[in-house]
Enzyme design. Structure first.
Site, PDB file in Angstrom:
ATOM      1  N   TRP A 279      27.837   8.604  20.363  1.00 40.77           N
ATOM      2  CA  TRP A 279      26.610   7.824  20.330  1.00 40.77           C
ATOM      3  C   TRP A 279      26.753   6.387  19.836  1.00 40.77           C
ATOM      4  CZ3 TRP A 279      22.694   7.590  23.132  1.00 40.77           C
ATOM      5  CH2 TRP A 279      21.568   6.872  22.728  1.00 40.77           C
ATOM      6  N   CYS A 377      15.650  11.551  23.380  1.00 44.87           N
ATOM      7  CA  CYS A 377      15.181  10.312  22.739  1.00 44.87           C
ATOM      8  C   CYS A 377      15.363   9.105  23.655  1.00 44.87           C
ATOM      9  CB  CYS A 377      15.926  10.068  21.427  1.00 44.87           C
ATOM     10  SG  CYS A 377      15.541  11.291  20.176  1.00 44.87           S
ATOM     11  N   ASP A 405      18.054  17.720  19.655  1.00 43.07           N
ATOM     12  CA  ASP A 405      17.381  16.562  19.073  1.00 43.07           C
ATOM     13  C   ASP A 405      15.876  16.596  19.375  1.00 43.07           C
ATOM     14  OD1 ASP A 405      16.755  14.110  18.073  1.00 43.07           O
ATOM     15  OD2 ASP A 405      18.247  12.997  19.212  1.00 43.07           O
ATOM     16  N   ASP A 469      18.224   8.133  11.698  1.00 40.32           N
ATOM     17  CA  ASP A 469      19.527   7.640  12.157  1.00 40.32           C
ATOM     18  C   ASP A 469      20.147   6.689  11.142  1.00 40.32           C
ATOM     19  OD1 ASP A 469      18.681   9.024  14.305  1.00 40.32           O
ATOM     20  OD2 ASP A 469      19.048   7.429  15.761  1.00 40.32           O
TER      21      ASP A 469
HETATM   22  C1  GLA Z   1      18.248  10.216  18.080  1.00 45.21           C
HETATM   23  C2  GLA Z   1      19.338  10.872  17.256  1.00 45.21           C
HETATM   24  C3  GLA Z   1      20.643  10.107  17.416  1.00 45.21           C
HETATM   25  C4  GLA Z   1      21.032  10.079  18.904  1.00 45.21           C
HETATM   26  C5  GLA Z   1      19.883   9.507  19.731  1.00 45.21           C
HETATM   27  C6  GLA Z   1      20.129   9.662  21.214  1.00 45.21           C
HETATM   28  O1  GLA Z   1      17.935   8.942  17.641  1.00 45.21           O
HETATM   29  O2  GLA Z   1      18.973  10.941  15.910  1.00 45.21           O
HETATM   30  O3  GLA Z   1      21.670  10.698  16.656  1.00 45.21           O
HETATM   31  O4  GLA Z   1      21.345  11.370  19.313  1.00 45.21           O
HETATM   32  O5  GLA Z   1      18.658  10.146  19.441  1.00 45.21           O
HETATM   33  O6  GLA Z   1      19.078   9.162  21.977  1.00 45.21           O
END
Ligand code: GLA
Length: 660
Positions: A279, A377, A405, A469
């Site tokens: 990510w 997300c 998620d 995050d």
């Molecule tokens: C969220 C999660 C991140 C990542 C993004 C991907 O923000 O917390 O770790 O996986 O989504 O879109």
């Protein structure tokens, strides 16, 4: 008398213009060096580009910023005072909460405490006489950085000399602490490993040393095979029970042998998971080719030889809808599912099974990502109403790890979001994964909602994110660690609190999914990152750009003794012993009876830190070992003290070890 008075008056009128302090507005300084979690600093307006407003009061001057925000200023002689009114901007939206702090020459001289949206501003007035540096910090109020729009309203310096000048953090040259691995074999596997009876088994023995190397095993259950050249064990997990297998590696320079206890039962991840997740390096740019290259690099770089073994795809491997605002790559736009409801990967992932096979052929494990909601997300297909079909598909393709998620699941539950609603999708997927004919580690990503650490294990999770995050909060690794440690009581083997990925080396800027660039953290902070995650027994997923690993980054990621602290079979998260505002100890009991201790300095100046035996529950003379440098420092009476660099951690092991 008259003459004297008129002389005095005259002196006063001459001196006044020379000594009266001049006002220098904070907003008139170069703000390009202000680091902040989201967006850019705003001059005389809020983060939402509206007039700066705190609890209804509008300010003509000031700076709108976003937690986590850091601004450093060099003060010239004649700097008298810094004043401001601080608070959360009215336009931030409910939920914003921040802490403002002012540091003068490294000392915290103002701390607003948690300030919430709608709360009246607080005045700041700080004496700057004789000082040389000022640091303005806006931290999150303990609930993540969402809507944390902090205003330094009316912020000004009173100066009689030169204007204050912004400066960037003192540059620190990278320094290497991890000793070079020797040519003789060194075995780096954790003491225990969990797998479910009857499922496919795959494990690559992590071993450093010159290759070729020959591997062997004593007491290997008959359902397993070891490839003597690669050190990869495959087969079927034997019936429930504990198997003490003696694993050995030999090359012309020497040999090593250790016990590997395979616990065949219901619990996976007996030690924190380790691996790589795409990510923070590649965001929506990830492709099948990049994932295969990541697996190659884990082997080539030696990361797999210290235990990094999951190769995990995050968001954006499925299809998205055409969306004028988000503008997804056209190769990632398409139908979510076929006529039978089978999930469709996007054109950059033409062969999901082939990808997992490729990763497995190297002895590594494959992970993927989806959401319980209709969309992820980033707006890609989620599992909503197809959970069973998707769980089966992931197992059929051969994946070993699922990150689930929350994202758009908010759109399919009530606004109140009861605990049952928070648990339901995770319970459902947890049950489904357990029913698949392979071991699939389940990572809950829902940012800590409903105190997930209290129930994550019960509903089938092996790890769970404890907060939002970390991508937005890199300046806050110490604070994030302290918060994460609050949940230590619920952590145990197979059930890990996850404060998010290791972001050191080259990472893509989380603001807008940028291309990888060297991360903002100083070398010392990067070591601290690893030390804190080791002490907390947090999952170790590196999320930087593997194609740009340099010697420094590898030395931070690949220290087998530091990783040994993380992978200790007791699985304990360190407890916190606060010493003062900036310094604290992290104390982690280890299975061999010794303790891993972090002497931590979250402050912006070097500080002496003392680990007294009383605080560790020890007494008398105790041996101390420098974990990063792999050196014994000697026996110490009553305490161990160190001068700890700014934002640094000194990581030691203290105490006698008992034989296993
Ligand atoms: C969220 C999660 C991140 C990542 C993004 C991907 O923000 O917390 O770790 O996986 O989504 O879109």
């Amino acid at each position: 008398m008259t003459i004297r008075r008129s002389l005095a008056l005259c002196l006063a009128c001459w001196a006044a213009p020379l000594f009266a302090a001049e006002t220098v507005w904070l907003d008139s300084l170069d703000l390009s060096t202000m680091r902040q979690g989201w967006g850019r600093p705003q001059v005389n307006r809020s983060m939402r580009e509206k007039p700066l407003t705190i609890a209804g009061t509008v300010f003509a001057h000031g700076v709108g910023t976003h937690a986590t925000s850091t601004y450093r200023v060099l003060l010239a002689r004649g700097s008298e005072r810094f004043t401001a009114t601080v608070g959360v901007d009215d336009a931030a939206g409910a939920g914003g909460s921040v802490v403002f702090q002012v540091l003068v020459d490294g000392k915290r001289v103002f701390n607003s405490g948690v300030m919430k949206h709608g709360q009246p501003g607080k005045p700041v007035s700080v004496d700057l006489r004789g000082a040389t540096t000022l640091i303005l910090l806006v931290n999150d109020g303990g609930d993540g950085v969402r809507n944390d729009h902090g205003n330094w309203a009316d912020a000004q310096f009173a100066v009689t000399g030169a204007r204050p000048k912004p400066f960037v953090a003192p540059k620190e040259d990278p320094y290497v602490l991890t000793p070079e691995p020797g040519p003789a074999p060194r075995l780096n596997f954790p003491a225990v490993y969990g797998a479910r009876p009857g499922n496919p088994f795959l494990y690559r023995i992590p071993a450093q040393g010159t290759r070729p190397m020959t591997f062997s095993a004593l007491n290997l259950p008959s359902s397993l095979r070891l490839d003597p050249d690669t050190g990869i064990i495959t087969g079927t997990t034997p019936p429930a029970g504990k198997y003490h297998i003696q694993l050995a590696a030999r090359n012309p320079r020497g040999g090593a042998s250790r016990t590997f206890t395979l616990v065949s039962g219901d619990t996976l991840s007996l030690t924190p998971q380790m691996g790589w997740n795409h990510w923070y390096a590649h965001y929506h740019r990830i492709t099948d080719a990049m994932m295969r290259e990541a697996a190659d690099i884990l082997i080539r770089s030696g990361m797999a030889d210290v235990g990094y073994d999951y190769v995990n795809i995050d968001d954006c491997w499925m299809n998205a809808e055409a969306d004028a605002k988000r503008k997804p790559d056209p190769a990632r736009v398409g139908p979510f599912r076929d006529a039978q409801g089978r999930l469709l990967p996007n054109a950059h992932f033409p062969d999901m099974k082939g990808l997992a096979d490729y990763i497995h052929a190297k002895g590594l494990k494959a992970g993927l990502y989806t959401s319980p909601g209709p969309k992820t997300c980033a707006g890609y297909a989620g599992a909503w109403q197809h959970e069973e079909q998707d769980a089966r598909l992931f197992a059929e393709w051969g994946y070993d790890f699922l990150k689930y998620d929350w994202c758009s699941y908010s759109t399919v539950v009530s606004k109140e979001r009861t605990l049952d609603e928070m648990q339901r999708p995770y319970r459902l997927m947890g049950d489904l994964l357990r029913r698949q004919p392979r071991d699939i580690v389940f990572n809950l990503c829902q940012y800590g909602m409903g105190d997930v650490w209290k129930w994550g294990a019960e509903i089938g999770g092996h790890s769970w994110r404890t907060a939002g995050d970390l991508g937005y909060e890199l300046d806050r690794i110490f604070e994030v660690a302290l918060k994460n440690c609050e949940h230590r009581a619920w952590q145990k083997p197979g059930a890990w609190n996850d404060p998010d990925y290791l972001q050191i080396g080259y990472i893509g800027n989380a603001r807008g999914g940028g291309l990888p660039e060297p991360c903002d953290l100083s070398p010392t902070e990067q070591y601290s990152f690893m030390s804190l995650w080791a002490l907390m027994a947090s999952p170790l997923f590196y999320s930087g750009d593997l194609t740009r690993l340099d010697e420094f980054t590898l030395n931070v990621l690949c220290n087998p003794e530091v990783i040994g602290v993380n992978q200790d079979p007791l699985g304990q998260c360190a407890r916190v012993e606060r010493l003062d505002d900036d310094t604290f100890l992290l104390v982690k009991d280890l299975a061999d009876g010794s303790k891993a201790v972090g002497l931590c300095n979250a402050g912006y100046e070097a500080a002496p830190v003392v680990a007294s035996w009383g605080k560790l529950g020890l007494s008398g003379a105790q041996p101390v070992r420098d974990v990063w440098r792999h050196t014994n420092l000697g026996r110490f009476q009553g305490e161990f003290r160190a001068e700890v660099k700014r934002r640094g951690v000194v990581l030691v092991r203290v105490g006698e070890t008992r034989a296993p």
